[in-house]
Motif scaffolding. Structure first.
Motif, PDB file in Angstrom:
ATOM      1  N   GLU A  87       3.456 -13.670  48.185  1.00 11.99           N
ATOM      2  CA  GLU A  87       4.817 -13.757  47.646  1.00 11.99           C
ATOM      3  C   GLU A  87       5.144 -15.186  47.221  1.00 11.99           C
ATOM      4  OE1 GLU A  87       9.456 -12.801  48.957  1.00 11.99           O
ATOM      5  OE2 GLU A  87       7.795 -12.377  50.329  1.00 11.99           O
ATOM      6  N   ALA A  88       4.725 -16.166  48.010  1.00 12.56           N
ATOM      7  CA  ALA A  88       4.992 -17.572  47.680  1.00 12.56           C
ATOM      8  C   ALA A  88       4.303 -17.965  46.379  1.00 12.56           C
ATOM      9  CB  ALA A  88       4.519 -18.470  48.823  1.00 12.56           C
ATOM     10  N   ILE A  89       3.049 -17.521  46.188  1.00 13.97           N
ATOM     11  CA  ILE A  89       2.323 -17.848  44.966  1.00 13.97           C
ATOM     12  C   ILE A  89       2.954 -17.150  43.765  1.00 13.97           C
ATOM     13  CG2 ILE A  89       0.130 -17.518  43.748  1.00 13.97           C
ATOM     14  CD1 ILE A  89       0.142 -19.855  45.706  1.00 13.97           C
ATOM     15  N   LEU A  90       3.341 -15.899  43.918  1.00 11.64           N
ATOM     16  CA  LEU A  90       3.930 -15.172  42.794  1.00 11.64           C
ATOM     17  C   LEU A  90       5.272 -15.772  42.379  1.00 11.64           C
ATOM     18  CD1 LEU A  90       3.032 -11.457  43.635  1.00 11.64           C
ATOM     19  CD2 LEU A  90       1.942 -13.013  42.011  1.00 11.64           C
ATOM     20  N   LYS A  91       6.001 -16.340  43.319  1.00 10.81           N
ATOM     21  CA  LYS A  91       7.250 -17.024  42.966  1.00 10.81           C
ATOM     22  C   LYS A  91       6.958 -18.256  42.110  1.00 10.81           C
ATOM     23  CE  LYS A  91      10.181 -15.561  46.836  1.00 10.81           C
ATOM     24  NZ  LYS A  91      10.915 -16.005  48.059  1.00 10.81           N
ATOM     25  N   LEU A  92       5.897 -18.971  42.458  1.00 12.84           N
ATOM     26  CA  LEU A  92       5.492 -20.136  41.657  1.00 12.84           C
ATOM     27  C   LEU A  92       5.008 -19.700  40.279  1.00 12.84           C
ATOM     28  CD1 LEU A  92       3.583 -22.283  44.314  1.00 12.84           C
ATOM     29  CD2 LEU A  92       5.855 -22.727  43.347  1.00 12.84           C
ATOM     30  N   VAL A  93       4.277 -18.602  40.232  1.00 13.01           N
ATOM     31  CA  VAL A  93       3.774 -18.082  38.962  1.00 13.01           C
ATOM     32  C   VAL A  93       4.940 -17.734  38.037  1.00 13.01           C
ATOM     33  CG1 VAL A  93       2.526 -16.168  37.864  1.00 13.01           C
ATOM     34  CG2 VAL A  93       1.594 -17.252  39.911  1.00 13.01           C
ATOM     35  N   ALA A  94       5.989 -17.161  38.598  1.00 12.22           N
ATOM     36  CA  ALA A  94       7.156 -16.773  37.795  1.00 12.22           C
ATOM     37  C   ALA A  94       7.847 -17.976  37.177  1.00 12.22           C
ATOM     38  CB  ALA A  94       8.136 -15.986  38.663  1.00 12.22           C
TER      39      ALA A  94
ATOM     40  N   VAL B 141      -5.633 -24.732  39.151  1.00 12.41           N
ATOM     41  CA  VAL B 141      -5.506 -24.023  40.428  1.00 12.41           C
ATOM     42  C   VAL B 141      -5.164 -25.009  41.540  1.00 12.41           C
ATOM     43  CG1 VAL B 141      -6.799 -22.774  42.205  1.00 12.41           C
ATOM     44  CG2 VAL B 141      -7.011 -22.097  39.805  1.00 12.41           C
ATOM     45  N   GLY B 142      -5.789 -26.185  41.529  1.00 12.00           N
ATOM     46  CA  GLY B 142      -5.522 -27.185  42.558  1.00 12.00           C
ATOM     47  C   GLY B 142      -4.077 -27.638  42.575  1.00 12.00           C
TER      48      GLY B 142
ATOM     49  N   SER C 215       2.239 -24.984  46.397  1.00 11.92           N
ATOM     50  CA  SER C 215       2.498 -23.938  47.398  1.00 11.92           C
ATOM     51  C   SER C 215       2.570 -24.494  48.810  1.00 11.92           C
ATOM     52  CB  SER C 215       1.392 -22.880  47.339  1.00 11.92           C
ATOM     53  OG  SER C 215       0.176 -23.370  47.903  1.00 11.92           O
ATOM     54  N   ARG C 216       1.930 -25.651  49.049  1.00 12.91           N
ATOM     55  CA  ARG C 216       1.840 -26.273  50.370  1.00 12.91           C
ATOM     56  C   ARG C 216       1.151 -25.371  51.390  1.00 12.91           C
ATOM     57  NH1 ARG C 216       7.825 -29.199  51.047  1.00 12.91           N
ATOM     58  NH2 ARG C 216       7.698 -30.468  49.137  1.00 12.91           N
ATOM     59  N   LEU C 217       0.323 -24.468  50.872  1.00 12.01           N
ATOM     60  CA  LEU C 217      -0.381 -23.531  51.754  1.00 12.01           C
ATOM     61  C   LEU C 217      -1.853 -23.898  51.933  1.00 12.01           C
ATOM     62  CD1 LEU C 217       1.096 -20.180  50.363  1.00 12.01           C
ATOM     63  CD2 LEU C 217       1.608 -21.237  52.573  1.00 12.01           C
ATOM     64  N   LYS C 218      -2.285 -24.960  51.279  1.00 11.75           N
ATOM     65  CA  LYS C 218      -3.673 -25.428  51.371  1.00 11.75           C
ATOM     66  C   LYS C 218      -4.641 -24.294  51.005  1.00 11.75           C
ATOM     67  CE  LYS C 218      -2.438 -28.991  54.712  1.00 11.75           C
ATOM     68  NZ  LYS C 218      -2.702 -29.622  56.027  1.00 11.75           N
ATOM     69  N   GLY C 219      -5.667 -24.107  51.815  1.00 10.27           N
ATOM     70  CA  GLY C 219      -6.677 -23.104  51.492  1.00 10.27           C
ATOM     71  C   GLY C 219      -6.127 -21.693  51.431  1.00 10.27           C
ATOM     72  N   TYR C 220      -5.091 -21.437  52.202  1.00 17.99           N
ATOM     73  CA  TYR C 220      -4.482 -20.110  52.166  1.00 17.99           C
ATOM     74  C   TYR C 220      -3.808 -19.866  50.819  1.00 17.99           C
ATOM     75  CZ  TYR C 220      -5.295 -20.358  57.178  1.00 17.99           C
ATOM     76  OH  TYR C 220      -5.892 -20.499  58.414  1.00 17.99           O
ATOM     77  N   GLY C 221      -3.305 -20.925  50.217  1.00 13.74           N
ATOM     78  CA  GLY C 221      -2.723 -20.810  48.892  1.00 13.74           C
ATOM     79  C   GLY C 221      -3.786 -20.505  47.847  1.00 13.74           C
ATOM     80  N   PHE C 222      -4.956 -21.132  47.999  1.00  5.55           N
ATOM     81  CA  PHE C 222      -6.064 -20.855  47.079  1.00  5.55           C
ATOM     82  C   PHE C 222      -6.455 -19.381  47.163  1.00  5.55           C
ATOM     83  CE2 PHE C 222     -10.625 -20.344  46.336  1.00  5.55           C
ATOM     84  CZ  PHE C 222     -10.738 -20.876  45.056  1.00  5.55           C
ATOM     85  N   ASN C 223      -6.541 -18.862  48.376  1.00  5.89           N
ATOM     86  CA  ASN C 223      -6.907 -17.454  48.541  1.00  5.89           C
ATOM     87  C   ASN C 223      -5.878 -16.534  47.896  1.00  5.89           C
ATOM     88  OD1 ASN C 223      -9.092 -18.356  49.981  1.00  5.89           O
ATOM     89  ND2 ASN C 223      -8.283 -17.775  51.991  1.00  5.89           N
ATOM     90  N   ALA C 224      -4.608 -16.890  48.020  1.00  3.07           N
ATOM     91  CA  ALA C 224      -3.554 -16.082  47.411  1.00  3.07           C
ATOM     92  C   ALA C 224      -3.642 -16.143  45.888  1.00  3.07           C
ATOM     93  CB  ALA C 224      -2.182 -16.556  47.889  1.00  3.07           C
ATOM     94  N   ILE C 225      -4.040 -17.272  45.351  1.00  3.62           N
ATOM     95  CA  ILE C 225      -4.213 -17.404  43.899  1.00  3.62           C
ATOM     96  C   ILE C 225      -5.351 -16.509  43.431  1.00  3.62           C
ATOM     97  CG2 ILE C 225      -4.957 -19.002  42.083  1.00  3.62           C
ATOM     98  CD1 ILE C 225      -3.395 -21.189  43.615  1.00  3.62           C
TER      99      ILE C 225
END
Length: 240
Positions: free
Chosen positions: A179-186, A194-195, A201-211
């Motif tokens: 949800e956090a990544i999709l909000k940024l995408v919007a 991607v980096g 996202s401030r989610l580090k590796g978890y943000g990469f996985n969500a991407i």
């Protein structure tokens, strides 16, 4: 080599989350949906199975495994079943034959494609194209609308790398990250590395996985055919 103390060694890693509690009961995967089974032990080929979307998928060679994942990762693919379909046809000598395709691909546009996986170097000697030519005139459209011989020339190493990556992160259930990544995408106005998206996202590796999951779901699109990594550039998928 630098030595560390026991206290330093046991210090919790704040970059790694605590494991998600698992249920008390383990649910085994569903059996293969394929129309053919075989022994996993073989001296002549690499056989095995993998659990995908809760279903056991058997593969008779490394090539079949790669083809399954690459085709599954395509956005126009709805689902893939291995060792299917099984069809009967009359050969050039008038004899009834049975042929089992390596993959049955259900596409989102309604087409069903029966696929045989072959090394490019063996396509001619295997006479698989002649077999497909005979089957094409006899197969029911209810079984398949199209036949395909799939070789290693139809995908790149990056395609397979990304397909395995998508399979790995798909097993993680992190709806808040998604949800956090999709909000940024919007809020994206154009292409972004991607980096940089991970940093926002401030989610580090978890943000990469969500991407990666957003790319697999078609919410983000790569601007070039390459590996998904921090240097890759993505854009929001066009709205339909």
């Amino acid at each position: 080599m630098k030595k560390i103390t026991k206290q330093q060694y046991l210090k919790p890693n704040t970059a790694v989350r605590a494991p998600t509690p698992s249920g008390e009961v383990w649910t085994p995967p569903q059996p293969s949906k394929g129309e053919r089974t075989f022994k996993l032990t073989s001296k002549g080929s690499v056989r095995g199975f993998v659990v995908i979307d809760g279903v056991r998928v058997n593969f008779e060679s490394r090539a079949e495994y790669k083809a399954f994942l690459v085709i599954r990762a395509r956005l126009d693919t709805l689902r893939v079943v291995e060792q299917s379909p099984r069809v009967e046809y009359v050969d050039a000598d008038g004899r009834l034959r049975t042929h089992i395709f390596d993959l049955k691909v259900f596409r989102r546009d309604g087409l069903v494609v029966a696929v045989d996986v072959k090394p490019f170097a063996k396509v001619k000697s295997s006479r698989i194209l002649e077999t497909h030519s005979l089957i094409a005139g006899q197969i029911s459209p209810k079984i398949a609308n199209r036949l395909l011989v799939f070789t290693e020339r139809m995908y790149t190493p990056s395609d397979f790398y990304n397909a395995e990556l998508m399979l790995g992160v798909a097993r993680q259930h992190c709806p808040e990250d998604d949800e956090a990544i999709l909000k940024l995408v919007a809020r994206m106005k154009g292409p972004m590395k991607v980096g940089d998206l991970v940093a926002k996202s401030r989610l580090k590796g978890y943000g990469f996985n969500a991407i990666v999951r957003a790319i697999a779901a078609g919410r983000l699109v790569m601007t070039e055919r390459r590996r998904i990594d921090y240097a890759a550039v993505v854009v929001p998928a066009p709205l339909h």
